[in-house]
Every structure is written in structure tokens, then in C-alpha cells.
Design an enzyme around this catalytic site. Sequence first.
Site, PDB file in Angstrom:
ATOM      1  N   LYS A  25     -24.778  85.684  34.214  1.00 40.20           N
ATOM      2  CA  LYS A  25     -25.788  86.153  35.171  1.00 40.20           C
ATOM      3  C   LYS A  25     -26.530  84.941  35.734  1.00 40.20           C
ATOM      4  O   LYS A  25     -27.093  84.145  34.980  1.00 40.20           O
ATOM      5  CB  LYS A  25     -26.778  87.093  34.485  1.00 40.20           C
ATOM      6  CG  LYS A  25     -27.874  87.599  35.429  1.00 40.20           C
ATOM      7  CD  LYS A  25     -28.702  88.683  34.768  1.00 40.20           C
ATOM      8  CE  LYS A  25     -29.951  88.193  34.086  1.00 40.20           C
ATOM      9  NZ  LYS A  25     -31.033  87.767  34.991  1.00 40.20           N
ATOM     10  N   ASP A  85     -28.203  87.993  40.214  1.00 37.36           N
ATOM     11  CA  ASP A  85     -29.366  88.855  40.012  1.00 37.36           C
ATOM     12  C   ASP A  85     -30.513  88.418  40.919  1.00 37.36           C
ATOM     13  O   ASP A  85     -31.399  87.691  40.489  1.00 37.36           O
ATOM     14  CB  ASP A  85     -29.762  88.755  38.525  1.00 37.36           C
ATOM     15  CG  ASP A  85     -30.937  89.629  38.161  1.00 37.36           C
ATOM     16  OD1 ASP A  85     -31.293  90.525  38.946  1.00 37.36           O
ATOM     17  OD2 ASP A  85     -31.503  89.418  37.064  1.00 37.36           O
ATOM     18  N   LYS A 105     -32.144  90.817  43.007  1.00 43.15           N
ATOM     19  CA  LYS A 105     -33.027  91.983  43.183  1.00 43.15           C
ATOM     20  C   LYS A 105     -33.525  92.126  44.618  1.00 43.15           C
ATOM     21  O   LYS A 105     -34.725  92.039  44.898  1.00 43.15           O
ATOM     22  CB  LYS A 105     -34.214  91.911  42.216  1.00 43.15           C
ATOM     23  CG  LYS A 105     -33.825  91.875  40.739  1.00 43.15           C
ATOM     24  CD  LYS A 105     -35.041  91.938  39.837  1.00 43.15           C
ATOM     25  CE  LYS A 105     -34.717  92.035  38.369  1.00 43.15           C
ATOM     26  NZ  LYS A 105     -34.046  90.866  37.780  1.00 43.15           N
ATOM     27  N   LEU A 106     -32.603  92.377  45.540  1.00 40.54           N
ATOM     28  CA  LEU A 106     -32.979  92.453  46.961  1.00 40.54           C
ATOM     29  C   LEU A 106     -33.857  93.673  47.264  1.00 40.54           C
ATOM     30  O   LEU A 106     -33.670  94.747  46.676  1.00 40.54           O
ATOM     31  CB  LEU A 106     -31.717  92.485  47.833  1.00 40.54           C
ATOM     32  CG  LEU A 106     -31.117  91.115  48.162  1.00 40.54           C
ATOM     33  CD1 LEU A 106     -30.460  90.501  46.957  1.00 40.54           C
ATOM     34  CD2 LEU A 106     -30.125  91.218  49.304  1.00 40.54           C
ATOM     35  N   ASP A 116     -35.762  94.805  51.025  1.00 36.87           N
ATOM     36  CA  ASP A 116     -36.216  94.484  52.382  1.00 36.87           C
ATOM     37  C   ASP A 116     -35.803  95.648  53.279  1.00 36.87           C
ATOM     38  O   ASP A 116     -35.340  96.672  52.772  1.00 36.87           O
ATOM     39  CB  ASP A 116     -35.578  93.149  52.837  1.00 36.87           C
ATOM     40  CG  ASP A 116     -36.448  92.409  53.855  1.00 36.87           C
ATOM     41  OD1 ASP A 116     -36.976  93.077  54.768  1.00 36.87           O
ATOM     42  OD2 ASP A 116     -36.597  91.190  53.739  1.00 36.87           O
ATOM     43  N   ILE A 117     -35.935  95.503  54.574  1.00 32.82           N
ATOM     44  CA  ILE A 117     -35.522  96.600  55.452  1.00 32.82           C
ATOM     45  C   ILE A 117     -33.996  96.733  55.367  1.00 32.82           C
ATOM     46  O   ILE A 117     -33.300  95.741  55.081  1.00 32.82           O
ATOM     47  CB  ILE A 117     -35.999  96.401  56.914  1.00 32.82           C
ATOM     48  CG1 ILE A 117     -35.425  95.120  57.514  1.00 32.82           C
ATOM     49  CG2 ILE A 117     -37.518  96.409  56.994  1.00 32.82           C
ATOM     50  CD1 ILE A 117     -35.654  94.991  59.016  1.00 32.82           C
ATOM     51  N   PRO A 118     -33.473  97.960  55.593  1.00 27.32           N
ATOM     52  CA  PRO A 118     -32.035  98.179  55.388  1.00 27.32           C
ATOM     53  C   PRO A 118     -31.131  97.180  56.111  1.00 27.32           C
ATOM     54  O   PRO A 118     -30.189  96.655  55.513  1.00 27.32           O
ATOM     55  CB  PRO A 118     -31.832  99.605  55.924  1.00 27.32           C
ATOM     56  CG  PRO A 118     -33.141 100.273  55.675  1.00 27.32           C
ATOM     57  CD  PRO A 118     -34.180  99.222  55.910  1.00 27.32           C
ATOM     58  N   ASN A 119     -31.427  96.872  57.352  1.00 25.23           N
ATOM     59  CA  ASN A 119     -30.541  95.971  58.098  1.00 25.23           C
ATOM     60  C   ASN A 119     -30.484  94.580  57.466  1.00 25.23           C
ATOM     61  O   ASN A 119     -29.411  93.984  57.332  1.00 25.23           O
ATOM     62  CB  ASN A 119     -31.011  95.878  59.561  1.00 25.23           C
ATOM     63  CG  ASN A 119     -30.064  95.048  60.387  1.00 25.23           C
ATOM     64  OD1 ASN A 119     -28.895  95.410  60.550  1.00 25.23           O
ATOM     65  ND2 ASN A 119     -30.543  93.911  60.866  1.00 25.23           N
ATOM     66  N   THR A 151     -38.940  96.270  33.566  1.00 28.78           N
ATOM     67  CA  THR A 151     -39.387  96.517  32.192  1.00 28.78           C
ATOM     68  C   THR A 151     -40.737  95.865  31.909  1.00 28.78           C
ATOM     69  O   THR A 151     -41.382  96.172  30.919  1.00 28.78           O
ATOM     70  CB  THR A 151     -38.346  96.021  31.157  1.00 28.78           C
ATOM     71  OG1 THR A 151     -37.886  94.753  31.588  1.00 28.78           O
ATOM     72  CG2 THR A 151     -37.184  96.967  31.042  1.00 28.78           C
ATOM     73  N   ARG A 197     -31.594  84.295  25.754  1.00 30.14           N
ATOM     74  CA  ARG A 197     -32.013  83.332  24.737  1.00 30.14           C
ATOM     75  C   ARG A 197     -31.266  83.348  23.407  1.00 30.14           C
ATOM     76  O   ARG A 197     -31.045  82.268  22.849  1.00 30.14           O
ATOM     77  CB  ARG A 197     -33.535  83.419  24.543  1.00 30.14           C
ATOM     78  CG  ARG A 197     -34.286  82.818  25.724  1.00 30.14           C
ATOM     79  CD  ARG A 197     -35.703  83.290  25.818  1.00 30.14           C
ATOM     80  NE  ARG A 197     -35.779  84.705  26.206  1.00 30.14           N
ATOM     81  CZ  ARG A 197     -36.899  85.367  26.394  1.00 30.14           C
ATOM     82  NH1 ARG A 197     -38.060  84.757  26.211  1.00 30.14           N
ATOM     83  NH2 ARG A 197     -36.881  86.630  26.757  1.00 30.14           N
TER      84      ARG A 197
HETATM   85  O1  C5P Z   1     -33.434  85.842  27.050  1.00 35.14           O
HETATM   86  P1  C5P Z   1     -33.264  87.317  27.235  1.00 35.14           P
HETATM   87  O2  C5P Z   1     -32.086  87.883  26.464  1.00 35.14           O
HETATM   88  O3  C5P Z   1     -34.544  88.075  27.019  1.00 35.14           O
HETATM   89  O4  C5P Z   1     -32.884  87.443  28.788  1.00 35.14           O
HETATM   90  C1  C5P Z   1     -32.687  88.668  29.413  1.00 35.14           C
HETATM   91  C2  C5P Z   1     -32.356  88.441  30.857  1.00 35.14           C
HETATM   92  O5  C5P Z   1     -32.339  89.710  31.499  1.00 35.14           O
HETATM   93  C3  C5P Z   1     -33.345  87.570  31.626  1.00 35.14           C
HETATM   94  O6  C5P Z   1     -32.606  86.861  32.636  1.00 35.14           O
HETATM   95  C4  C5P Z   1     -34.276  88.583  32.253  1.00 35.14           C
HETATM   96  O7  C5P Z   1     -34.856  88.133  33.436  1.00 35.14           O
HETATM   97  C5  C5P Z   1     -33.313  89.735  32.543  1.00 35.14           C
HETATM   98  N1  C5P Z   1     -33.908  91.057  32.689  1.00 35.14           N
HETATM   99  C6  C5P Z   1     -34.676  91.640  31.692  1.00 35.14           C
HETATM  100  N2  C5P Z   1     -35.205  92.889  31.899  1.00 35.14           N
HETATM  101  C7  C5P Z   1     -34.966  93.546  33.036  1.00 35.14           C
HETATM  102  C8  C5P Z   1     -34.184  92.960  34.037  1.00 35.14           C
HETATM  103  C9  C5P Z   1     -33.676  91.702  33.824  1.00 35.14           C
HETATM  104  O8  C5P Z   1     -34.872  91.066  30.637  1.00 35.14           O
HETATM  105  N3  C5P Z   1     -35.442  94.765  33.205  1.00 35.14           N
END
Ligand code: C5P
Length: 240
Positions: free
Chosen positions: A33, A60, A62-63, A65-68, A123, A215
Site C-alpha cells: 500500500k 491509497d 482517498k479521493l 472531489d466533484i465527480p468529473n 476509524t 508497523r
Molecule cells: O501501522 P499500521 O498497521 O497501524 O498501519 C495501518 C495502515 O492502514 C496505515 O497506512 C493507516 O493509514 C491505514 N489505515 C488505517 N485505518 C483506516 C484506513 C487506513 O489504519 N481506516
Amino acid sequence: MNTRPIIALDFPNKRQLEGFLTHFPSEESLFVKVGMELFYEEGPAIVRWLKGLGHDVFLDLKLYDIPNTVEMAMRRLAALGVDLTCVHAAGGVQMMEAALNGLKEGTSKGKKRPLLLAITQLTSTSEKQMQVDQLIPVTLEESVIHYAKCAAKAGLDGVVSSAWEASQIKESTHPEFVSLTPGIRPTGSEIGDQKRVVTPGKAREMGANFIVVGRPITKSETPYESYLQIKKEWNGEGND
Ligand code: C5P
């Protein structure tokens, strides 16, 4: 279910990423990712480089914006050759349809369209924050399910969600609707800033189709061994 855990490459630049990848055998095809930090530093070249090494890439960004605008951006991401990408469901059904359309149009003949997932509620957002900041007067869970339904209606492949919501999301949409779940921690590891963590094995039991792990692999003294252990647990082969 995808058998490879997706490794979150949360590095500030290519130099640090290269150092991390030296821990892996060069013939090992990974699913990785790339997030905003690395992408904004290194640009699309980082995706081409990873693809050239034989890895699959979840971009990743996470877009929202407006549809176009989202449609045109998605054309570029499909042409770049990403395997999976995402938008915010809060952008609306029309925006998600446009995103999907952009991916279809940008995919070259004979190639597979990148999977498209929606972010429901981040989250990091608490129920109270959602109700106060976004003025959404329902529970967090209701909002997540509603956004998942919107994403399914727009034809998206699935959502990014906590493993705790995976089965309910499938029940509210359809069985093939994908759940990609971060917040994964192998048995006995550091939790960090994640809150509702689950082990790789538990995520599988809860119906996740993909897991994203950062991590526990990137900060490990032995990243490849940690990766293999997590992969084993994810595939139900460990002692999870
Ligand atoms: O290090 P860790 O395992 O916590 O990383 C989780 C990855 O998933 C990070 O890149 C974090 O930004 C991403 N992420 C997340 N929760 C979300 C969406 C993405 O932890 N809801």
C-alpha cells in the site's frame, strides 16, 4: 480472500523504502500500500518502480472531489497500473460512479480494472465527532452501513472497514462485496495508536478479504519473518 497481507509502506521517501525492501527476497511478489506521504514525495514514479519489481500496488489516496475531477483522476491512476485504489463514500453515489467509470476508461485493453473501494467513516472519527462535526444524527455503525450500501449501489468492489464490521457490511450489501481491513496486530505485538485491533486469523474469521498491516512489519527487526508469520496466521496456518 487474497492470500497476501498488504504491507502499508508508510515511509517518507524511496530511500527508506529501498532499505526496507532489502529484507525481502527479490523474487517475492508483495502486495503493498502506497499512501499520501510516499506518493506526494516521490510521485507516480514510485508506483511504476514497485510494479516493475513485480509487486501489486494499492494506491491509497482517498479521493473526494466533484465527480468529473475524480473521474479524470481515476483514468490516470488506471493508466498508471495500480491494482487497487479508493475514494471517500461521503463524496456521494454519483462521485463513486464517476470514479469507477474513470477506472474503466483508463484501463488498457486486456488489462484488469483496478479494484475500487470506498472509505466509509475514518476509524479516527468517533461517533460524537461524526454527530457534531458532520451533523449526522445516527450511530457510527449506521453511518458505516449506509455508506457501504451507497458504495455497493455505485458498483464499487467493496469498502475499507474495521474487521468488526465486515460481516454486517456483507449482509447489508452482497456476499462478494469486499472488506479490506487495517488495524491488524499479530498475537503479542504492539498495538500503537490503533484502537479496535484484531489478529490476522480473527480478521479472516470475521470475513475480511484483505488485511493491511503496517508497523508490525515495517518496524520489525526482522520484517520478512514478521511478514511470513502474519501471512501464515492470515491463511489459517499459524497458531493464531
Ligand atoms: O501501522 P499500521 O498497521 O497501524 O498501519 C495501518 C495502515 O492502514 C496505515 O497506512 C493507516 O493509514 C491505514 N489505515 C488505517 N485505518 C483506516 C484506513 C487506513 O489504519 N481506516
